[in-house]
Scaffold this motif. Structure first.
Motif, PDB file in Angstrom:
ATOM      1  N   SER A  36      43.937   6.436  33.735  1.00 50.00           N
ATOM      2  CA  SER A  36      42.605   6.809  34.508  1.00 50.00           C
ATOM      3  C   SER A  36      41.126   6.324  33.727  1.00 50.00           C
ATOM      4  CB  SER A  36      42.333   8.472  34.502  1.00 50.00           C
ATOM      5  OG  SER A  36      42.614   9.114  33.204  1.00 50.00           O
ATOM      6  N   MET A  37      41.427   6.076  32.206  1.00 50.71           N
ATOM      7  CA  MET A  37      40.317   5.731  31.737  1.00 50.71           C
ATOM      8  C   MET A  37      40.280   4.139  31.166  1.00 50.71           C
ATOM      9  SD  MET A  37      39.006   8.549  30.875  1.00 50.71           S
ATOM     10  CE  MET A  37      37.558   7.783  29.731  1.00 50.71           C
ATOM     11  N   LYS A  38      41.305   3.358  31.858  1.00 53.83           N
ATOM     12  CA  LYS A  38      41.197   2.149  31.440  1.00 53.83           C
ATOM     13  C   LYS A  38      39.989   1.337  32.009  1.00 53.83           C
ATOM     14  CE  LYS A  38      44.312   0.399  35.293  1.00 53.83           C
ATOM     15  NZ  LYS A  38      45.550  -0.009  35.765  1.00 53.83           N
ATOM     16  N   ASP A  39      39.363   1.450  33.059  1.00 56.68           N
ATOM     17  CA  ASP A  39      38.486   0.591  33.595  1.00 56.68           C
ATOM     18  C   ASP A  39      36.984   0.926  32.726  1.00 56.68           C
ATOM     19  OD1 ASP A  39      39.665  -0.234  35.797  1.00 56.68           O
ATOM     20  OD2 ASP A  39      39.025   1.180  37.194  1.00 56.68           O
ATOM     21  N   TYR A  40      36.887   2.170  32.400  1.00 53.59           N
ATOM     22  CA  TYR A  40      35.813   2.677  31.539  1.00 53.59           C
ATOM     23  C   TYR A  40      35.958   1.920  30.021  1.00 53.59           C
ATOM     24  CZ  TYR A  40      32.944   5.584  28.500  1.00 53.59           C
ATOM     25  OH  TYR A  40      31.620   5.891  27.529  1.00 53.59           O
ATOM     26  N   LEU A  41      37.070   2.063  29.641  1.00 47.70           N
ATOM     27  CA  LEU A  41      37.387   1.377  28.338  1.00 47.70           C
ATOM     28  C   LEU A  41      37.198  -0.291  28.305  1.00 47.70           C
ATOM     29  CD1 LEU A  41      38.381   2.060  25.470  1.00 47.70           C
ATOM     30  CD2 LEU A  41      40.712   1.479  26.341  1.00 47.70           C
ATOM     31  N   THR A  42      37.482  -0.839  29.581  1.00 47.73           N
ATOM     32  CA  THR A  42      37.392  -2.183  29.458  1.00 47.73           C
ATOM     33  C   THR A  42      35.810  -2.465  29.795  1.00 47.73           C
ATOM     34  OG1 THR A  42      37.927  -2.140  31.879  1.00 47.73           O
ATOM     35  CG2 THR A  42      39.711  -3.198  30.368  1.00 47.73           C
ATOM     36  N   LEU A  43      35.098  -1.884  30.273  1.00 46.30           N
ATOM     37  CA  LEU A  43      33.847  -2.209  30.332  1.00 46.30           C
ATOM     38  C   LEU A  43      33.013  -1.732  29.167  1.00 46.30           C
ATOM     39  CD1 LEU A  43      32.948  -0.423  33.927  1.00 46.30           C
ATOM     40  CD2 LEU A  43      32.728  -2.879  33.136  1.00 46.30           C
ATOM     41  N   GLN A  44      33.477  -0.825  28.351  1.00 49.49           N
ATOM     42  CA  GLN A  44      32.584  -0.332  27.267  1.00 49.49           C
ATOM     43  C   GLN A  44      33.144  -0.876  25.917  1.00 49.49           C
ATOM     44  OE1 GLN A  44      30.159   2.121  27.119  1.00 49.49           O
ATOM     45  NE2 GLN A  44      30.265   2.034  29.332  1.00 49.49           N
ATOM     46  N   LEU A  45      34.362  -1.266  25.870  1.00 52.57           N
ATOM     47  CA  LEU A  45      34.790  -1.883  24.463  1.00 52.57           C
ATOM     48  C   LEU A  45      34.656  -3.430  24.249  1.00 52.57           C
ATOM     49  CD1 LEU A  45      36.081  -0.978  21.802  1.00 52.57           C
ATOM     50  CD2 LEU A  45      38.249  -1.490  22.690  1.00 52.57           C
ATOM     51  N   GLU A  46      33.619  -3.942  23.616  1.00 54.45           N
ATOM     52  CA  GLU A  46      33.236  -5.196  23.521  1.00 54.45           C
ATOM     53  C   GLU A  46      33.321  -5.522  22.006  1.00 54.45           C
ATOM     54  OE1 GLU A  46      29.369  -5.399  25.291  1.00 54.45           O
ATOM     55  OE2 GLU A  46      30.145  -5.580  27.453  1.00 54.45           O
ATOM     56  N   LYS A  47      33.296  -4.821  21.077  1.00 53.53           N
ATOM     57  CA  LYS A  47      33.200  -5.132  19.696  1.00 53.53           C
ATOM     58  C   LYS A  47      33.856  -3.901  19.041  1.00 53.53           C
ATOM     59  CE  LYS A  47      28.675  -7.504  19.090  1.00 53.53           C
ATOM     60  NZ  LYS A  47      29.134  -8.547  18.332  1.00 53.53           N
TER      61      LYS A  47
END
Length: 258
Positions: A138-149
């Motif tokens: 359920s958190m994978k979309d948020y994570l892929t958007l937020q985690l850039e570095k």
């Protein structure tokens, strides 16, 4: 079920209440319910709670075999769980391998800085310079958007099938000890061959965790299945206790993380 509390510590009552609430929901609605990722101590408590119910079962899965952190599926006995029920996503962390290195601490620190709870993530897997991350679907979309570095390193998350997970088992090397008591400072002192005073200082300085939570009380009573980590000394697990020596010391088996 009131009697269950006497087997556990006061600080664990809130977690027991949470599991009891989920279990009652399963009982009333007759449908499975899923928890966040649980550490081994939380799984032990969950199994104990579910053991008091005849028609409700629990299964644990962390996305990979030997996962230290796993989600619990609590379900009525008519139901047959599948891996898909656990809703776990696996990501490769893509980063410039030639120019930098990642660490478990850096990855976890970055995830927490995004405002995400530790319970949302499973194990962080590592094999040489390959890093992977298990997370609630359920958190994978948020994570892929937020985690850039991660730190100053540019990264990209690439979702992959659970069958592509790198193999990273947790292996404990068993050693027998005798201790005068089950106090935290006593076990830290004996396990790491340091003075009782040094062990006490580590605890009061907030450098010791029991079951992934900081404990600053040296006379905290340890129990079987507890995992103790002292910064700079690594992690040990209380595997079993049993019997006393002629000098009335407690015999115990502990595991060192290999």
């Amino acid at each position: 079920m009131d009697g269950i509390y006497q087997h556990f510590r006061a600080e664990e009552y809130a977690f027991i209440d949470k599991i009891l609430g989920i279990t009652m929901q399963v009982e009333n609605e007759y449908t499975p319910q899923l928890t966040d990722f649980l550490d081994p101590r939380q799984r032990y408590i969950t199994e104990t709670v579910i053991g008091g119910y005849d028609e409700i079962n629990v299964q644990f899965f962390g996305g990979v075999a030997h996962a230290e952190r796993r989600r619990a599926l609590i379900y009525p006995d008519y139901y047959t769980p599948t891996e898909a029920d656990f809703e776990i996503a696996l990501f490769h962390i893509r980063y410039p391998v030639k120019f930098t290195t990642l660490t478990h601490q850096k990855i976890l620190g970055t995830l927490m800085s995004l405002g995400m709870k530790r319970d949302i993530f499973g194990n962080i897997l590592n094999n040489d310079n390959e890093w992977q991350l298990l997370v609630e679907s359920s958190m994978k979309d948020y994570l892929t958007l937020q985690l850039e570095k991660i730190g100053k390193v540019n990264v990209m998350l690439e979702e992959t099938d659970l069958t592509n997970a790198v193999y990273a088992p947790v292996v404990w090397e068993e050693v027998g000890l005798t201790v005068s008591s089950m106090r935290l400072d006593v076990i830290i002192s004996n396990a790491h061959h340091i003075s009782r005073q040094k062990a006490k200082q580590l605890v009061t300085a907030g450098l010791v965790k029991v079951n992934w939570k900081t404990v600053e009380n040296p006379d905290f009573e340890c129990e079987e299945e507890d995992v103790l980590s002292a910064r700079g000394y690594g992690r040990v697990k209380v595997l079993s206790t049993g019997g006393r020596t002629k000098k009335d010391k407690i015999r115990m088996e502990i595991g060192y993380l290999k």
